[in-house]
Design a protein around this motif. Structure first.
Motif, short mmCIF file in Angstrom:
data_model
loop_
_atom_site.label_atom_id
_atom_site.label_comp_id
_atom_site.label_asym_id
_atom_site.label_seq_id
_atom_site.Cartn_x
_atom_site.Cartn_y
_atom_site.Cartn_z
N ALA A 1 34.46 -74.68 18.94
CA ALA A 1 33.80 -74.55 20.25
C ALA A 1 32.86 -73.36 20.28
O ALA A 1 31.77 -73.43 20.87
CB ALA A 1 34.86 -74.43 21.36
N GLN A 2 33.25 -72.28 19.63
CA GLN A 2 32.39 -71.08 19.61
C GLN A 2 31.14 -71.30 18.75
O GLN A 2 30.04 -70.88 19.13
CB GLN A 2 33.21 -69.89 19.10
N VAL A 3 31.32 -71.95 17.59
CA VAL A 3 30.16 -72.26 16.75
C VAL A 3 29.21 -73.18 17.52
O VAL A 3 27.98 -72.97 17.53
CB VAL A 3 30.59 -72.92 15.43
N THR A 4 29.76 -74.18 18.17
CA THR A 4 28.94 -75.10 18.96
C THR A 4 28.16 -74.35 20.03
O THR A 4 26.96 -74.58 20.23
CB THR A 4 29.83 -76.16 19.63
N ALA A 5 28.81 -73.43 20.72
CA ALA A 5 28.17 -72.69 21.81
C ALA A 5 27.00 -71.84 21.31
O ALA A 5 25.92 -71.84 21.92
CB ALA A 5 29.20 -71.81 22.52
N VAL A 6 27.19 -71.12 20.21
CA VAL A 6 26.11 -70.24 19.75
C VAL A 6 24.97 -71.04 19.15
O VAL A 6 23.79 -70.68 19.30
CB VAL A 6 26.65 -69.18 18.75
N VAL A 7 25.28 -72.16 18.50
CA VAL A 7 24.23 -73.03 17.96
C VAL A 7 23.39 -73.61 19.09
O VAL A 7 22.15 -73.61 19.04
CB VAL A 7 24.84 -74.14 17.09
N GLN A 8 24.04 -74.08 20.13
CA GLN A 8 23.30 -74.64 21.26
C GLN A 8 22.51 -73.56 21.98
O GLN A 8 21.39 -73.81 22.45
CB GLN A 8 24.26 -75.33 22.25
N PHE A 9 23.06 -72.37 22.08
CA PHE A 9 22.33 -71.27 22.72
C PHE A 9 21.02 -71.00 22.00
O PHE A 9 19.96 -70.87 22.62
CB PHE A 9 23.19 -70.00 22.74
N PRO B 1 14.89 -80.10 23.41
CA PRO B 1 16.07 -80.67 24.06
C PRO B 1 17.35 -80.25 23.34
O PRO B 1 17.35 -80.05 22.11
CB PRO B 1 15.86 -82.18 23.96
N ALA B 2 18.42 -80.12 24.06
CA ALA B 2 19.70 -79.75 23.45
C ALA B 2 20.13 -80.82 22.46
O ALA B 2 19.89 -82.01 22.65
CB ALA B 2 20.76 -79.58 24.53
N TRP B 3 20.74 -80.38 21.36
CA TRP B 3 21.31 -81.33 20.42
C TRP B 3 22.54 -81.99 21.03
O TRP B 3 23.22 -81.40 21.87
CB TRP B 3 21.74 -80.62 19.13
N THR B 4 22.83 -83.20 20.61
CA THR B 4 24.04 -83.89 21.07
C THR B 4 25.06 -83.91 19.94
O THR B 4 24.71 -83.82 18.75
CB THR B 4 23.72 -85.34 21.48
N ASP B 5 26.32 -84.00 20.30
CA ASP B 5 27.42 -84.14 19.33
C ASP B 5 27.46 -82.98 18.33
O ASP B 5 27.81 -83.17 17.16
CB ASP B 5 27.32 -85.47 18.57
N VAL B 6 27.12 -81.78 18.78
CA VAL B 6 27.14 -80.63 17.88
C VAL B 6 28.56 -80.33 17.40
O VAL B 6 28.78 -80.05 16.23
CB VAL B 6 26.53 -79.39 18.57
N GLN B 7 29.54 -80.42 18.32
CA GLN B 7 30.90 -80.08 17.92
C GLN B 7 31.43 -81.06 16.88
O GLN B 7 32.16 -80.67 15.97
CB GLN B 7 31.83 -80.04 19.13
N ASP B 8 31.05 -82.33 16.98
CA ASP B 8 31.45 -83.30 15.96
C ASP B 8 30.83 -82.93 14.61
O ASP B 8 31.48 -83.05 13.56
CB ASP B 8 30.99 -84.71 16.36
N ALA B 9 29.58 -82.47 14.63
CA ALA B 9 28.92 -82.07 13.38
C ALA B 9 29.59 -80.83 12.80
O ALA B 9 29.75 -80.70 11.58
CB ALA B 9 27.43 -81.79 13.63
N VAL B 10 30.01 -79.91 13.66
CA VAL B 10 30.72 -78.71 13.19
C VAL B 10 32.01 -79.10 12.49
O VAL B 10 32.33 -78.61 11.40
CB VAL B 10 31.02 -77.75 14.36
N ARG B 11 32.76 -80.01 13.09
CA ARG B 11 34.03 -80.47 12.48
C ARG B 11 33.77 -81.13 11.13
O ARG B 11 34.49 -80.90 10.16
CB ARG B 11 34.72 -81.47 13.40
N ARG B 12 32.74 -81.98 11.09
CA ARG B 12 32.42 -82.69 9.84
C ARG B 12 32.05 -81.71 8.74
O ARG B 12 32.54 -81.81 7.61
CB ARG B 12 31.28 -83.67 10.09
#
Length: 442
Positions: free
Chosen positions: A400-408, A417-428
């Protein structure tokens, strides 16, 4: 004819060609072993071969992390499985020391090993086939003059049907273009030299061109249109480049020669060894020629052509970093801003701090490269004394933290535009460890 029928017909024709190719060419003869005396090669030819080897970057894929140079064992991720590079030192038992020039040239031009087995195009014989005869002989002289290393890397084991190497006979019949690189009379000598370096030796398209379902590089408008290398997105090097500031010939030269461009940042991921052992080691005139050619392919690219100037982008980033009202902003302020601080007053730590607000990775359609940098960091620079070292945060930040800073960074630094499904990509991507950390300096 319906679309489904056309697809069915295409598949039938494709299968027929593949079967015909296998029947005609699958059984390549073994070329007898040869006894090679490295003293037979003139010193000037060996020296020239070293330049060809640097331009072709053989060592990048044929050296395992911590292993002997060119002794093989590097694991390359492909859509078809992991391919392990072979030993190309002149060891007679485990390397190519018993290969005649005929065997060497066949492998380089047709993708067939000395014993007659077909090689996978992860080895870019699809580019090397266009190498000049003089360069081919010089490269052979250089390779045979290097220290032999006894090493038998793990064999490549792909899942069925990709483990059937005979299928490559049909693949070559369909996709192997052996025409030499044609000079363009209307272009300069430097441009033509750069084209040869990019197409025949440096095999830039191997990573920077998208591939079809059978793993062959697409052509036409897709040439240098962006691809993938070991899980990293290789950005487009043509008019579809996502770089927010257009690349110039000088910026490309700086990047390829020293691994850093003030308006684009540092070479990382798979480009780190390309610069370290390749484009920084060839003749300076060749690096500039390569920059000339690539710059011509990128003509007209760059969102920055009509968008904010570098100072405007930096000012916007500075304003965004000054706020800490979101999780992503707070993480950036605590983990990133010390090195990637926009505006005046930032400390000079750990070498160069790439301007993230000008980064191509943040402007791509997918977040993968940014996620990999956050998780992996960059432990090895490309040879530039200004190059820095960034720690990885894989074990310091949760998904969740990696997702937040990447989106920021995406939303605050690019206006995209904001990326979608970033947290899924982080997990992968996190799930790829430890292979993701094994090499390429990242």
């Amino acid at each position: 004819m319906s679309r489904a029928a056309k697809w069915s017909l295409t598949i039938v024709i494709l299968l027929a060609v593949v079967v015909a190719g296998i029947a005609l060419f699958a059984h390549e003869p073994e070329i007898p072993t040869a006894s090679i005396d490295p003293k037979q090669f003139p010193e000037e030819q060996v020296r020239r071969g070293q330049e060809v080897a640097s331009a072709s970057m053989c060592v990048v894929c044929h050296t395992a992390p911590g292993g002997a140079v060119n002794a093989g064992g590097f694991h390359m991720e492909t859509p078809f499985g992991v391919i392990v590079s072979t030993n190309i030192t002149p060891d007679t038992e485990s390397g190519i020391g018993a290969w005649s020039f005929e065997a060497f040239e066949r492998a380089m031009r047709r993708g067939v090993a000395r014993d007659g087995t077909h090689l996978y195009p992860a080895f870019p014989y699809t580019s090397f086939t266009k190498m000049s005869d003089e360069d081919m002989r010089s490269l052979y002289a250089y390779m045979m003059s290097q220290p032999p290393v006894r090493n038998e890397p793990q064999a490549t084991r792909l899942p069925f049907p990709f483990n059937q190497r005979a299928l490559m006979a049909g693949w070559n019949l369909l996709f192997l273009d052996r025409d030499p690189v044609a000079k363009v009379a209307s272009e300069s000598e430097a441009w033509n030299r750069g084209q040869y370096l990019a197409v025949a030796l440096g095999h830039c398209s191997a990573c920077h061109t998208p591939r079809n379902a059978l793993g062959a590089e697409k052509t036409g408008k897709d040439y240098l249109g962006g691809g993938e290398a070991e899980g990293w997105i290789a950005p487009a090097l043509n008019g579809s480049s996502k770089a927010p500031i257009p690349w110039t010939e000088q910026a490309l030269f700086d990047y390829l020669r020293a691994g850093y461009s003030d308006q684009h940042g540092a070479a990382g991921a798979s480009m780190t060894p390309v610069v370290r052992v390749g484009t920084s080691q060839i003749a300076e005139s060749d690096t500039r020629a390569l920059a000339t050619y690539i710059a011509s392919q990128m003509a007209g690219a760059g969102q920055g052509k009509t968008g904010p100037t570098p100072p405007q982008r930096e000012a916007a980033a500075q304003a965004a970093v000054a706020t800490t009202d979101t999780l992503g902003a707070r993480i950036y302020a605590n983990a990133c801003a010390a090195c990637h601080h926009p505006g005046p007053g930032g400390p000079d730590l750990f070498g160069a701090q790439p301007p993230l607000w000008l980064a191509t990775s943040l402007n791509l359609d997918q977040p993968d490269n940014v996620i990999r940098y956050v998780l992996n960091g960059t432990q090895h620079d490309a040879g530039n004394p200004r190059g820095g070292h960034m720690p990885g945060y894989a074990y310091a930040l949760n998904d969740a933290q990696v997702t937040a800073v990447v989106q920021f960074m995406r939303e605050s630094f690019t206006g995209q535009p904001a990326w979608t499904d970033v947290q899924d990509a982080v997990r992968r991507i996190r799930g790829e460890y430890p292979l993701a950390l094994q090499g390429r300096g990242e």
